[in-house]
Enzyme design. Structure first.
Site, PDB file in Angstrom:
ATOM      1  N   GLU A  82       6.947  22.043  59.280  1.00 43.86           N
ATOM      2  CA  GLU A  82       7.694  23.292  59.370  1.00 43.86           C
ATOM      3  C   GLU A  82       8.149  23.610  60.793  1.00 43.86           C
ATOM      4  OE1 GLU A  82       5.799  25.851  55.673  1.00 43.86           O
ATOM      5  OE2 GLU A  82       4.719  25.795  57.582  1.00 43.86           O
TER       6      GLU A  82
ATOM      7  N   GLY B 140       7.321  29.308  47.567  1.00 44.81           N
ATOM      8  CA  GLY B 140       7.754  29.176  46.186  1.00 44.81           C
ATOM      9  C   GLY B 140       8.576  30.382  45.761  1.00 44.81           C
TER      10      GLY B 140
ATOM     11  N   ILE C 222       0.872  28.854  43.807  1.00 43.82           N
ATOM     12  CA  ILE C 222       1.230  29.498  42.550  1.00 43.82           C
ATOM     13  C   ILE C 222       2.192  28.641  41.735  1.00 43.82           C
ATOM     14  CG2 ILE C 222       2.240  31.550  41.486  1.00 43.82           C
ATOM     15  CD1 ILE C 222      -0.357  32.103  42.953  1.00 43.82           C
TER      16      ILE C 222
ATOM     17  N   MET D  23       1.149  31.256  51.522  1.00 45.36           N
ATOM     18  CA  MET D  23      -0.295  31.287  51.713  1.00 45.36           C
ATOM     19  C   MET D  23      -0.712  31.747  53.110  1.00 45.36           C
ATOM     20  SD  MET D  23      -1.294  27.758  49.653  1.00 45.36           S
ATOM     21  CE  MET D  23      -3.065  28.002  49.845  1.00 45.36           C
ATOM     22  N   GLU D  24       0.243  32.242  53.915  1.00 46.78           N
ATOM     23  CA  GLU D  24      -0.090  32.627  55.284  1.00 46.78           C
ATOM     24  C   GLU D  24       0.513  33.958  55.749  1.00 46.78           C
ATOM     25  OE1 GLU D  24      -0.425  28.512  54.483  1.00 46.78           O
ATOM     26  OE2 GLU D  24       1.523  29.487  54.794  1.00 46.78           O
TER      27      GLU D  24
ATOM     28  N   ASP E  40      10.153  25.283  46.184  1.00 44.56           N
ATOM     29  CA  ASP E  40       9.967  25.058  44.750  1.00 44.56           C
ATOM     30  C   ASP E  40      10.459  26.299  44.018  1.00 44.56           C
ATOM     31  OD1 ASP E  40       7.417  25.580  46.336  1.00 44.56           O
ATOM     32  OD2 ASP E  40       6.799  26.385  44.399  1.00 44.56           O
TER      33      ASP E  40
END
Length: 237
Positions: A11, A78, A153, A173-174, A197
């Site tokens: 990233e 996502g 997820i 997630m962050e 995604d």
């Protein structure tokens, strides 16, 4: 100085390759790179996956480099909405932590004890700069909350729930942990997420498309940096 945090090497790798006069430091799992990119002095960090890594990295960055004026959290996420496709950008309006759950004692889902808020606001000025940068880069964007939890997820039922409950367009997630750190330290915070995604996607789609999304978010950062330099100069003036 601007602080930029991404969870994974991929990233931040294109930005890091373009930085000059780089000094590298590591604390725990967090890795910090201080240098110059497009004429701007900044600290670029790889925090690691998950809320604990993210919070440790952000707090460490702010304590180690007190000259940092704002934090930009970048990376992939996502989609929670069918309107978002691979490489589209979500500019965060707010950050929520969907796995914070004290509902049995009467709190709303996502309430963060202490600050006692669900939606951690993002800095409106920085978000506006991100929107301008995205338009310059020809990137498609949506503006909404980003929902954070220590979960990857999958499944439309869960994604629809997060979208409906928090008015969120993406899940990661962050971001929520970094947002909370900045909120409590009174540091302007902004976040962008490139879709890796789709709402109907899964882990396999992520593995196939994540690098495309990483390229898009780093492209946006390059357009953002000169706009940020002007913003910081005016803010300090």
């Amino acid at each position: 100085m601007l602080g930029i945090i991404g969870a994974m090497d991929k990233e931040i790798q294109d930005l890091l390759q373009d930085m000059t006069d780089v000094q590298e430091q590591q604390t725990g799992f967090a890795r910090y790179y201080v240098g110059t990119l497009h004429g701007l002095r900044l600290c670029l960090a790889r925090c690691g996956i998950g809320k604990v890594h993210a919070a440790l990295c952000c707090q460490g960055m702010l304590l180690r480099y007190p000259e940092i004026k704002a934090i930009l959290n970048i990376g992939v996420a996502g989609a929670l909405r069918p309107s978002l496709d691979i490489g589209d950008i979500v500019i965060a309006r707010s950050a929520v932590q969907h796995d914070m759950d004290t509902t049995p004692i009467g709190d709303p889902l996502g309430l963060i004890s202490g600050p006692n808020i669900v939606h951690i606001p993002c800095d409106e000025g920085l978000a506006a700069l991100l929107q301008t940068a995205a338009e310059e880069a020809g990137l498609r964007t949506e503006r909404a909350a980003v929902a954070t939890g220590d979960q990857f997820i999958v499944g439309t039922e869960k994604k629809n729930f997060l979208s409906d409950t928090f008015d969120a367009a993406a899940c990661d997630m962050e971001g929520g942990a970094i947002a909370q750190c900045c909120y409590e330290m009174n540091v302007p915070y902004a976040a962008l997420r490139a879709i890796s995604d789709t709402r109907d996607g899964d882990g396999r789609e992520y593995m196939e498309k994540a690098l495309i999304a990483c390229g898009q978010e780093q492209k946006l950062v390059r357009h953002f940096l000169p706009l940020y330099a002007d913003w910081e100069e005016k803010r300090n003036g």
